[in-house]
Enzyme design. Structure first.
Site, mmCIF file in Angstrom:
data_model
loop_
_atom_site.group_PDB
_atom_site.id
_atom_site.type_symbol
_atom_site.label_atom_id
_atom_site.label_comp_id
_atom_site.label_asym_id
_atom_site.label_seq_id
_atom_site.Cartn_x
_atom_site.Cartn_y
_atom_site.Cartn_z
ATOM 1 N N PHE A 126 0.804 -1.246 0.000
ATOM 2 C CA PHE A 126 0.000 0.000 0.000
ATOM 3 C C PHE A 126 0.831 1.288 0.000
ATOM 4 O O PHE A 126 2.031 1.248 0.128
ATOM 5 C CB PHE A 126 -1.116 -0.011 1.035
ATOM 6 C CG PHE A 126 -0.737 -0.029 2.493
ATOM 7 C CD1 PHE A 126 0.542 0.138 2.938
ATOM 8 C CD2 PHE A 126 -1.757 -0.206 3.435
ATOM 9 C CE1 PHE A 126 0.834 0.140 4.280
ATOM 10 C CE2 PHE A 126 -1.477 -0.207 4.789
ATOM 11 C CZ PHE A 126 -0.185 -0.041 5.202
ATOM 12 N N GLU A 127 0.131 2.375 -0.200
ATOM 13 C CA GLU A 127 0.716 3.699 -0.465
ATOM 14 C C GLU A 127 1.696 3.638 -1.637
ATOM 15 O O GLU A 127 2.757 4.261 -1.620
ATOM 16 C CB GLU A 127 1.363 4.277 0.794
ATOM 17 C CG GLU A 127 0.295 4.848 1.708
ATOM 18 C CD GLU A 127 0.797 5.902 2.659
ATOM 19 O OE1 GLU A 127 0.508 5.777 3.841
ATOM 20 O OE2 GLU A 127 1.453 6.860 2.220
ATOM 21 N N GLY A 128 1.303 2.890 -2.635
ATOM 22 C CA GLY A 128 2.139 2.718 -3.819
ATOM 23 C C GLY A 128 2.971 1.467 -3.670
ATOM 24 O O GLY A 128 3.869 1.416 -2.816
#
Ligand SMILES: Cc1cc2nc3c(=O)[nH]c(=O)nc-3n(C[C@H](O)[C@H](O)[C@H](O)COP(=O)(O)OP(=O)(O)OC[C@H]3O[C@@H](n4cnc5c(N)ncnc54)[C@H](O)[C@@H]3O)c2cc1C
Lengths: 262, 381
Positions: free
Chosen positions: B362-364
């Protein structure tokens, strides 16, 4: 309401070392902690302050200057001012000399509506400092307290534990109460109080700043009791019970039961 | 290792560590198993004032920065990354408001977030727009004093639990990424619902849900920044919050390492503790080296961001990638050191291994982070 809580810095029982020569506990400053029952007393004081935010909570400790670091932990919890009575002449004071010295300090500090103490200290275990202190100060006292709720600015509802019974009292201030260990759960510090504690210096009182103190009644010389013998008790009779295939709930109950003894 | 944190930062770390060890460690297993949202822990973080460490003083916060936020996330993650991410997702929702909010928006929302009276969330991802952020389909159409939002968001941390959502939606389809805008949407707004709750592999104490917008009326003063700046807002926010994921990863790795080390010293095989075997010692040494390296990169990135530096995209991505890869490796090794006991739920390391995985996603996802880093370093040539 002006509340004073007496908090002793004791040696962490897990790190205790005895000195058979002097018949005392070695006071390694790194192993000091705030006496647990005193923290329960402080928690009640802070709860009263939560109800009456104008209240001021003070703590009074008696001990060596090394106690300062532990006293900062009281400021982290929300104490307004922490006072340390520290003087070499106090060394070796027994419970009676301690209560006398504390009472002189309290009288010099001013008037308090409520004085709270832990029921006993981990190292001394005498439980007589709070009642004696109240006698010296000439105020009413109750011991073995497990709950305190302010009714108004002048009255408290307190619950005292007597064996397996609980007695409820309504007391008028001023009063001194000694609080049983584990009678509440002590709060966590707040960040802002912790930041305040970083630079906080407890107020140090020496005997010279106490009016009318009779130095013959304090320290080793002023103590009425002496320790004849100091022996470490060896616990030899261990018993072991094996619980097989217990459910999670049963295991939790067992853990709770065991935790009561440690 | 001494990281030369300021006295105040040490206090923050100490307080978070205490909460983690004394409270979170006791509930982590249960909350993970039953998927319990840690409202009680968030309340405690609010009482202790840790909710406001990264929020400016004028909005009731402590006035710290990314470093302070990361110190809290790291310590909470040592015992439960699921609980830590419930805290960190509020920061993910608060940062866009801190960076681009108007004075009124900041006063209205940040003061509540700082006190822990409101928790926040950040809603960008959609079914067809994960790594490909600019492909979002949620639309916002202006209608008088309102924007009308329609669409669905997926995978939203704190979904259903948060009070304040920063939501990204397309205001001008023709402009691609420059047609995306950001809005502050409050729980309870007309036409705003919660959809499916995800049943996750790890960070199970956190809530991850779908958000549904059906003609949701958002007051026009809740537009964040200007119309069309949504993509920039998201990217600038990530620059500041990716270290939070790195902190989560460092915390998980540190927790797993501590458990493995203790276990290796206690568990005896062939008449010796596991810790006396060189094969185990080398694993422990590698864990230590990797964790310290990840923490060093994380803390220096935080210091750089908080110093007021202008561009720190590659540093922020680098610490996220490195720390999350370390967390994955360290937790797998911790499970290995603990043998069968590492693989069962009686010990916390199997949970840590499950929790670690999401930090790479997550968050890229880490592939995307490597793309970002590469494009930055090539640009610099
Ligand atoms: C537990 C959890 C919580 C989340 N919380 C939030 C939240 O609060 N708010 C929010 O907006 N989003 C949230 N997300 C979404 C998260 O940011 C996305 O899952 C993530 O960005 C990856 O998107 P995706 O899952 O659609 O994977 P995809 O984009 O489909 O990618 C799948 C795989 O392909 C790789 N890949 C994709 N494109 C490329 C490429 N160009 N080059 C190389 N590899 C590529 C990816 O790296 C990945 O490994 C959360 C996700 C999870 C799992």
């Amino acid at each position: 309401m002006n509340i004073l809580v007496c908090v002793k810095q004791v040696i962490d029982p897990d790190k205790i070392e005895y000195s058979p020569a002097t018949k005392t506990v070695k006071r390694n400053p790194q192993h000091l902690m705030n006496n647990p029952a005193d923290l329960n007393a402080l928690e009640f004081a802070l709860r009263i302050k939560d109800t009456f935010p104008d209240s001021r909570v003070y703590t009074l400790s008696m001990g060596a200057l090394e106690c300062k670091e532990r006293i900062k932990e009281l400021v982290e919890l929300g104490v307004d001012e922490a006072i340390l009575l520290s003087d070499k002449r106090l060394a070796g004071s027994d419970a009676s000399a301690t209560s006398y010295a504390l009472s002189c300090a309290i009288e010099s500090l001013g008037k308090f509506d409520l004085i709270l103490c832990g029921e006993h200290s981990l190292d001394g275990e005498t439980s007589i400092v709070p009642p004696q202190l109240a006698e010296y100060l000439g105020i009413c006292h109750l011991t073995s307290i497990v709950d305190i709720k302010p009714k108004d600015q002048n009255t408290l509802e307190v619950v005292k534990k007597i064996e397996n019974a609980l007695a409820r009292f309504e007391v008028k201030l001023p009063v001194l109460l000694s609080v049983k260990k584990d009678s509440n759960s002590v709060r966590f510090p707040k960040l802002s109080f912790m930041i305040r504690a970083l630079l906080y210096e407890p107020m140090i009182l020496s005997l010279d700043s106490l009016k009318d103190i009779d130095v013959k009644r304090i320290g080793l010389e002023g103590s009425k009791t002496t320790v004849d013998e100091f022996k470490e008790e060896k616990i030899e009779n261990f018993s072991c019970e094996i619980f097989e295939q217990g459910s999670f709930k049963e295991i939790e109950c067992i853990v709770d039961a065991v935790l009561k003894y440690i | 290792m001494d990281y030369f944190l300021s006295e105040e930062q040490k206090v923050i770390k100490r307080l978070a560590k205490r909460i983690s060890d004394e409270v979170i460690s006791k509930v982590a297993g249960k909350y993970d198993k039953e998927g319990i949202f840690p409202r009680d822990i968030l309340d405690l973080l609010a009482y202790t004032e840790l909710t406001g460490v990264y929020i400016p003083k004028e909005y009731g916060g402590f006035g710290g920065g990314v470093m302070e936020m990361c110190l809290v996330v790291e310590e909470l993650s040592r015992n439960c990354a699921g609980i830590a991410v419930s805290y960190a997702a509020t920061a993910l929702g608060a940062y866009p408001i801190m960076l681009y909010g108007t004075q009124e928006q900041k006063e209205k929302y940040l003061t509540k977030i700082a006190k822990g009276e409101a928790i926040a969330a950040f809603a960008l991802t959609e079914a067809d727009a994960g790594s490909d952020v600019s492909n979002i389909k949620t639309v916002a159409e202006k209608n008088g004093d309102f924007y009308i939002l329609n669409g669905n968001k997926h995978w939203i941390t704190n979904g259903g639990e948060a009070d304040i959502y920063v939501v990204f939606a397309v205001t001008d389809k023709s402009k691609g990424p420059r047609g995306i805008s950001a809005f502050i949407v409050e729980k309870g707004y007309e036409g705003f619902y919660f959809g499916k709750k995800e049943d996750k592999m790890g960070i199970r104490a956190s809530s991850t849900t779908e958000l549904v917008f059906e003609n949701c009326k958002v007051p026009k003063e809740n537009l964040l920044g200007r119309e069309g700046t949504g993509f920039i807002i998201a990217m600038k926010t990530f620059d500041r919050t990716r270290p939070g994921v790195a902190a989560m990863a460092v915390g998980i790795a540190q927790g797993a390492y501590e458990h493995a080390l203790k276990y290796a010293k206690e568990r005896v095989q062939f008449g010796q503790p596991l810790s006396s075997f060189q094969a185990i010692q080398h694993m422990l040494a590698d864990m230590y080296i990797n964790i310290e390296a990840a923490r060093a990169l994380l803390y220096s990135t935080c210091k750089m961001i908080d110093s007021g530096a202008k561009d720190y995209t590659k540093e922020s991505s680098a610490c996220k990638v490195f720390a999350s890869d370390v967390a994955m490796k360290v937790t797998i090794d911790a499970v290995q050191i603990m043998g069968g006991n590492g693989y069962v739920k009686d010990y916390p390391v199997e949970k840590m291994m499950r929790d670690a995985k999401v930090t790479q996603i997550f968050e890229g996802a880490n592939q995307i982070q490597r793309n970002i880093i590469a494009s930055e370093i090539v640009k610099e040539l």
